[in-house]
Design an enzyme around this catalytic site. Structure first.
Site, PDB file in Angstrom:
ATOM      1  CE1 TYR A  86       0.381   7.564  -6.632  1.00 43.79           C
ATOM      2  CE2 TYR A  86      -1.173   8.058  -8.397  1.00 43.79           C
ATOM      3  CZ  TYR A  86      -0.894   7.487  -7.174  1.00 43.79           C
ATOM      4  OH  TYR A  86      -1.884   6.834  -6.485  1.00 43.79           O
ATOM      5  CG  ASN A  97      -1.599   1.279   1.500  1.00 41.05           C
ATOM      6  OD1 ASN A  97      -2.464   1.712   0.745  1.00 41.05           O
ATOM      7  ND2 ASN A  97      -1.197   1.939   2.578  1.00 41.05           N
ATOM      8  CB  SER A 141      -4.078   5.185  -8.536  1.00 40.58           C
ATOM      9  OG  SER A 141      -4.619   6.402  -8.992  1.00 40.58           O
ATOM     10  CB  SER A 198       4.965   4.349 -10.038  1.00 37.96           C
ATOM     11  OG  SER A 198       3.881   5.036  -9.431  1.00 37.96           O
ATOM     12  CG  ASP A 236     -12.038  10.549   3.163  1.00 36.68           C
ATOM     13  OD1 ASP A 236     -11.386   9.470   3.222  1.00 36.68           O
ATOM     14  OD2 ASP A 236     -13.053  10.759   3.851  1.00 36.68           O
ATOM     15  CB  THR A 237      -5.701   9.839   2.679  1.00 39.86           C
ATOM     16  OG1 THR A 237      -5.160  10.388   1.470  1.00 39.86           O
ATOM     17  CG2 THR A 237      -6.194   8.424   2.402  1.00 39.86           C
ATOM     18  CD  GLU A 238      -3.384  15.060   7.976  1.00 38.93           C
ATOM     19  OE1 GLU A 238      -2.635  15.993   8.305  1.00 38.93           O
ATOM     20  OE2 GLU A 238      -3.657  14.104   8.737  1.00 38.93           O
TER      21      GLU A 238
END
EC number: 1.1.1.146
Length: 292
Positions: free
Chosen positions: A183, A119, A170, A186, A219-221
């Site tokens: 990104y 992860n 993603s 990857s 919705d991660t910081e």
């Protein structure tokens, strides 16, 4: 009639099997009870939420991230939530030696391994790409190469347990978007490598599943901070996202899509590619597929 037998019928069988098995299996929390699970990138965000869900299900967990302080808090909470056991090993995935040794140490702590959840990512900023080759190399090493190193180290244990690998990817690994070129590269690499390995494991009759988890905006910081003032889109909850990853991996699905739009798996699932991959195997010399 020959066309129907040689082409249309196999396609129909393939898709019936794909949609049947992807929609009719049921997840039960007890599937994870007593299972030995590694979660990387587990000090915050989706990784932390996965650790909490797994703990509630009674799994053994070994967690890793760069922040030792963050990991200590997560492990403490995991034990409160009912984890069979919970440990952490802090380190950076920029160090491939650490990445490999972590898997070995985690396996020894738990006495084996049933599920590997990859992860972690390195932090990047949204910007147009110009000439920062160093950034591309760093992102590829952490977001892709360390995944290869860790899964390779874990495979002997996973073969013994008929285990599973979850590869967190993603939408940026299925479609192009501006300002995230390294990104995105990857994440496309993860799809290419692990989808190929999944096929090789299937052909060689190795009972280890690989689940590619294709996530939309969560919705991660970290994500909310990065997109502020740049992208106006509604994010999905990290708690639910984490649970869907665990469910899909436990059910040994090839891919899991988690996004606000229900059309995402239809538009990005790429059935044409799956058909091409299915038929391309007909041209290989099957004697070459000998499992070690």
């Amino acid at each position: 009639m020959a066309v129907m037998k040689n082409y249309l019928l196999p396609i129909l069988v393939l898709f019936l099997a794909y949609y049947y098995y992807s929609t009719n299996e049921e997840f039960r929390p007890e599937m994870l009870q007593g299972k030995k699970v590694i979660v990387t990138g587990a000090s915050k965000g989706i990784g932390r939420e996965m650790a909490y869900h797994l703990s509630k299900m009674g799994a053994h967990v070994v967690l890793t991230a760069r922040s030792e302080e963050g990991l200590q808090k997560v492990v403490s909470r995991c034990l409160e939530l009912g984890a069979a056991s919970a440990h952490y090993i802090a380190g950076t995935m920029e160090d491939m030696t650490f990445a490999e040794q972590f898997i070995v140490k985690a396996g020894k702590l738990m006495g084996g391994l049933d599920m590997l959840i990859l992860n972690h990512i390195t932090q990047t900023s949204l910007s147009l790409f110009h000439d920062d080759i160093h950034s591309v190399r760093r992102v590829m090493e952490v977001n892709f190469l360390s995944y290869v190193v860790m899964s390779t180290a874990a495979l002997p244990m996973l073969k013994q347990s008929n285990g599973s690998i979850a590869v967190i990817s993603s939408l940026a690994g299925k479609m192009t978007q501006p300002m995230i070129a390294p990104y995105s590269a990857s994440k496309f690499a993860l799809d290419g490598f692990f989808s190929t390995i999944r096929t090789e494991l299937y052909i060689t009759k190795v009972n280890v599943s690989i689940t590619l988890c294709v996530l939309g905006l969560i919705d991660t910081e970290t994500a909310m901070k990065e997109i502020s003032g740049i992208i106006n889109a509604q994010a999905s909850p990290k708690e639910e996202c984490a649970l869907e990853i665990i469910k899909g991996t436990a059910l040994r699905k090839s891919e899991v899509y988690y996004d606000k739009s229900p059309l995402t798996p239809i538009l990005l699932g790429n059935p044409g590619r799956k058909i091409m991959e299915f038929f391309s195997l007909r041209y290989y010399n099957k004697d070459m597929f000998v499992s070690n």
